[in-house]
Motif scaffolding. Sequence first.
Motif, PDB file in Angstrom:
ATOM      1  N   HIS A   1       0.859  -1.182   0.000  1.00 16.32           N
ATOM      2  CA  HIS A   1       0.000   0.000   0.000  1.00 16.32           C
ATOM      3  C   HIS A   1       0.894   1.231   0.000  1.00 16.32           C
ATOM      4  O   HIS A   1       1.870   1.291   0.758  1.00 16.32           O
ATOM      5  CB  HIS A   1      -0.857  -0.027   1.266  1.00 16.32           C
ATOM      6  CG  HIS A   1      -2.168   0.681   1.156  1.00 16.32           C
ATOM      7  ND1 HIS A   1      -2.757   1.043  -0.043  1.00 16.32           N
ATOM      8  CD2 HIS A   1      -3.043   1.096   2.139  1.00 16.32           C
ATOM      9  CE1 HIS A   1      -3.920   1.617   0.205  1.00 16.32           C
ATOM     10  NE2 HIS A   1      -4.115   1.681   1.501  1.00 16.32           N
ATOM     11  N   SER A   2       0.566   2.225  -0.834  1.00 19.62           N
ATOM     12  CA  SER A   2       1.399   3.431  -0.885  1.00 19.62           C
ATOM     13  C   SER A   2       0.715   4.482  -1.745  1.00 19.62           C
ATOM     14  O   SER A   2      -0.314   4.222  -2.382  1.00 19.62           O
ATOM     15  CB  SER A   2       2.789   3.115  -1.468  1.00 19.62           C
ATOM     16  OG  SER A   2       2.658   2.654  -2.805  1.00 19.62           O
TER      17      SER A   2
ATOM     18  N   ALA B   1       9.282   9.473   0.644  1.00 17.68           N
ATOM     19  CA  ALA B   1       9.993   9.029  -0.547  1.00 17.68           C
ATOM     20  C   ALA B   1      11.214   8.160  -0.228  1.00 17.68           C
ATOM     21  O   ALA B   1      11.561   7.273  -1.008  1.00 17.68           O
ATOM     22  CB  ALA B   1      10.421  10.243  -1.371  1.00 17.68           C
ATOM     23  N   ASP B   2      11.847   8.396   0.924  1.00 21.02           N
ATOM     24  CA  ASP B   2      13.035   7.619   1.267  1.00 21.02           C
ATOM     25  C   ASP B   2      12.707   6.179   1.645  1.00 21.02           C
ATOM     26  O   ASP B   2      13.611   5.359   1.793  1.00 21.02           O
ATOM     27  CB  ASP B   2      13.802   8.298   2.409  1.00 21.02           C
ATOM     28  CG  ASP B   2      12.959   8.418   3.670  1.00 21.02           C
ATOM     29  OD1 ASP B   2      11.802   8.875   3.572  1.00 21.02           O
ATOM     30  OD2 ASP B   2      13.449   8.069   4.758  1.00 21.02           O
ATOM     31  N   LYS B   3      11.410   5.855   1.802  1.00 23.03           N
ATOM     32  CA  LYS B   3      11.005   4.498   2.159  1.00 23.03           C
ATOM     33  C   LYS B   3      10.297   3.792   1.000  1.00 23.03           C
ATOM     34  O   LYS B   3       9.566   2.825   1.209  1.00 23.03           O
ATOM     35  CB  LYS B   3      10.090   4.530   3.378  1.00 23.03           C
ATOM     36  CG  LYS B   3      10.787   5.035   4.638  1.00 23.03           C
ATOM     37  CD  LYS B   3       9.849   5.040   5.832  1.00 23.03           C
ATOM     38  CE  LYS B   3      10.570   5.533   7.081  1.00 23.03           C
ATOM     39  NZ  LYS B   3       9.667   5.602   8.263  1.00 23.03           N
ATOM     40  N   ALA B   4      10.507   4.286  -0.207  1.00 24.13           N
ATOM     41  CA  ALA B   4       9.840   3.711  -1.373  1.00 24.13           C
ATOM     42  C   ALA B   4      10.095   2.212  -1.479  1.00 24.13           C
ATOM     43  O   ALA B   4      11.236   1.754  -1.399  1.00 24.13           O
ATOM     44  CB  ALA B   4      10.319   4.408  -2.642  1.00 24.13           C
ATOM     45  N   TYR B   5       9.012   1.466  -1.634  1.00 24.31           N
ATOM     46  CA  TYR B   5       9.007   0.018  -1.816  1.00 24.31           C
ATOM     47  C   TYR B   5       9.551  -0.757  -0.619  1.00 24.31           C
ATOM     48  O   TYR B   5       9.874  -1.934  -0.736  1.00 24.31           O
ATOM     49  CB  TYR B   5       9.702  -0.373  -3.128  1.00 24.31           C
ATOM     50  CG  TYR B   5       8.968   0.242  -4.288  1.00 24.31           C
ATOM     51  CD1 TYR B   5       7.701  -0.212  -4.639  1.00 24.31           C
ATOM     52  CD2 TYR B   5       9.493   1.333  -4.974  1.00 24.31           C
ATOM     53  CE1 TYR B   5       6.986   0.398  -5.654  1.00 24.31           C
ATOM     54  CE2 TYR B   5       8.780   1.946  -6.002  1.00 24.31           C
ATOM     55  CZ  TYR B   5       7.526   1.471  -6.329  1.00 24.31           C
ATOM     56  OH  TYR B   5       6.809   2.077  -7.326  1.00 24.31           O
TER      57      TYR B   5
ATOM     58  N   VAL C   1       3.679  -1.761  -8.403  1.00 21.86           N
ATOM     59  CA  VAL C   1       4.774  -0.815  -8.611  1.00 21.86           C
ATOM     60  C   VAL C   1       4.234   0.402  -9.364  1.00 21.86           C
ATOM     61  O   VAL C   1       3.499   0.246 -10.340  1.00 21.86           O
ATOM     62  CB  VAL C   1       5.914  -1.476  -9.416  1.00 21.86           C
ATOM     63  CG1 VAL C   1       6.960  -0.452  -9.828  1.00 21.86           C
ATOM     64  CG2 VAL C   1       6.560  -2.586  -8.593  1.00 21.86           C
ATOM     65  N   GLY C   2       4.577   1.581  -8.895  1.00 17.92           N
ATOM     66  CA  GLY C   2       4.168   2.808  -9.561  1.00 17.92           C
ATOM     67  C   GLY C   2       3.523   3.812  -8.628  1.00 17.92           C
ATOM     68  O   GLY C   2       3.718   5.022  -8.774  1.00 17.92           O
ATOM     69  N   ALA C   3       2.749   3.322  -7.658  1.00 16.41           N
ATOM     70  CA  ALA C   3       2.037   4.238  -6.766  1.00 16.41           C
ATOM     71  C   ALA C   3       2.994   5.073  -5.922  1.00 16.41           C
ATOM     72  O   ALA C   3       2.670   6.208  -5.551  1.00 16.41           O
ATOM     73  CB  ALA C   3       1.083   3.461  -5.860  1.00 16.41           C
ATOM     74  N   GLU C   4       4.159   4.532  -5.615  1.00 17.94           N
ATOM     75  CA  GLU C   4       5.128   5.282  -4.817  1.00 17.94           C
ATOM     76  C   GLU C   4       5.511   6.607  -5.485  1.00 17.94           C
ATOM     77  O   GLU C   4       5.835   7.586  -4.819  1.00 17.94           O
ATOM     78  CB  GLU C   4       6.409   4.451  -4.607  1.00 17.94           C
ATOM     79  CG  GLU C   4       6.201   3.096  -3.965  1.00 17.94           C
ATOM     80  CD  GLU C   4       6.137   3.171  -2.455  1.00 17.94           C
ATOM     81  OE1 GLU C   4       6.117   4.285  -1.913  1.00 17.94           O
ATOM     82  OE2 GLU C   4       6.096   2.096  -1.830  1.00 17.94           O
ATOM     83  N   GLU C   5       5.474   6.615  -6.826  1.00 15.48           N
ATOM     84  CA  GLU C   5       5.913   7.801  -7.567  1.00 15.48           C
ATOM     85  C   GLU C   5       4.766   8.751  -7.919  1.00 15.48           C
ATOM     86  O   GLU C   5       5.013   9.825  -8.477  1.00 15.48           O
ATOM     87  CB  GLU C   5       6.628   7.373  -8.845  1.00 15.48           C
ATOM     88  CG  GLU C   5       7.986   6.731  -8.619  1.00 15.48           C
ATOM     89  CD  GLU C   5       7.919   5.271  -8.204  1.00 15.48           C
ATOM     90  OE1 GLU C   5       8.870   4.782  -7.565  1.00 15.48           O
ATOM     91  OE2 GLU C   5       6.901   4.602  -8.514  1.00 15.48           O
TER      92      GLU C   5
ATOM     93  N   PRO D   1      -2.446  13.179  -8.507  1.00 18.85           N
ATOM     94  CA  PRO D   1      -1.322  12.275  -8.788  1.00 18.85           C
ATOM     95  C   PRO D   1      -0.709  12.526 -10.160  1.00 18.85           C
ATOM     96  O   PRO D   1      -1.362  13.042 -11.072  1.00 18.85           O
ATOM     97  CB  PRO D   1      -1.982  10.889  -8.746  1.00 18.85           C
ATOM     98  CG  PRO D   1      -3.385  11.144  -9.184  1.00 18.85           C
ATOM     99  CD  PRO D   1      -3.748  12.499  -8.599  1.00 18.85           C
ATOM    100  N   LYS D   2       0.543  12.132 -10.279  1.00 19.43           N
ATOM    101  CA  LYS D   2       1.198  12.165 -11.580  1.00 19.43           C
ATOM    102  C   LYS D   2       0.722  10.962 -12.405  1.00 19.43           C
ATOM    103  O   LYS D   2       0.388   9.915 -11.847  1.00 19.43           O
ATOM    104  CB  LYS D   2       2.712  12.094 -11.400  1.00 19.43           C
ATOM    105  CG  LYS D   2       3.302  13.193 -10.542  1.00 19.43           C
ATOM    106  CD  LYS D   2       4.751  12.881 -10.209  1.00 19.43           C
ATOM    107  CE  LYS D   2       5.301  13.858  -9.184  1.00 19.43           C
ATOM    108  NZ  LYS D   2       6.650  13.456  -8.717  1.00 19.43           N
ATOM    109  N   PRO D   3       0.728  11.081 -13.718  1.00 18.08           N
ATOM    110  CA  PRO D   3       0.273   9.961 -14.566  1.00 18.08           C
ATOM    111  C   PRO D   3       1.352   8.899 -14.739  1.00 18.08           C
ATOM    112  O   PRO D   3       1.785   8.579 -15.847  1.00 18.08           O
ATOM    113  CB  PRO D   3      -0.058  10.657 -15.890  1.00 18.08           C
ATOM    114  CG  PRO D   3       0.874  11.814 -15.936  1.00 18.08           C
ATOM    115  CD  PRO D   3       1.014  12.296 -14.516  1.00 18.08           C
TER     116      PRO D   3
END
Length: 289
Positions: free
Chosen positions: A82-83, A162-166, A192-196, A232-234
């Motif tokens: 979840h993110s 952001a420093d804890k991505a994935y 994968v992708g929601a972190e960004e 959100p970004k696309p």
Amino acid sequence: MLGRKRNKKYARPLLPAREWARVESYMVDDAGFGTDRFGTDADMLGMGYALGYWLHRHFFRVVSTGHDHVPKKGGGVVVGNHSGVLPFDAMMIATDVFRHTDPPRLMRYMVDYFVYRVPFLGVFFRSMGQMPGTRANFDGLIEEGHLIGIFPEGAEALGKTADKAYELYPFSPGHVELAARHGVPVIPFGLVGAEEQITMVANFEPLARLLRVPYFPITPTFPWLGPMGLLPKPVRYFITYGEPIHVDPAALTSMEAREREVARVRDAVLELLDEGQRTRKRYAEGKDE
């Protein structure tokens, strides 16, 4: 079958014919109040899927694999990471499952309690088939053969910086206990992708406590730009479903067995995240487009 007149008026123009046929084929049993006994409204499902389909197909451009691991019928617990600050990941998993199962299956999430304290939001979630995360709700849904979505990291995981991505937060054991008690499989996934999609640089914890929410995000654009700062970004999503995990019934009576089964699920999610990141790398290099 409920809500078809309004669905045809508002949802049908937003969907391709094949996707509209999926909406038409999904049955909601009328419990006497225009919804099923869990509060699910067919009208809202049609509109929700129309929005979800557009985001899935055109905005997040979701790439997903492993759909054959999702049971075609009967109960199951769908579990993953979840993110992303806002739960677009949950929406895309639900849309993906509905789009790629035949007959279409509705994901019903166990939603954190704080959502139901927000005016109108709790009613909206319930009308879409999503339920407060209580054992009674889980039991009732599983007994009717539904797919239940659970994020064992909890709502706090949406607020990963952001420093804890994935990185995965510790998994709570509830999904393992419930799956074992009902004898249904756990279907792991990695997304994968929601972190960004939204870069969260800090959590303003004092305000979060005051508002009684799991986190209050600080991003490069929020709260400086108001609600628009949370758009959100696309980014492209990559979803990978893994083989069903059949939980050892001993997890109900042994803490050691319970921890072992939780670790099995968490390890599976980590492997699927690694696979998703490899797939994203191939797409970035133009090898899978």
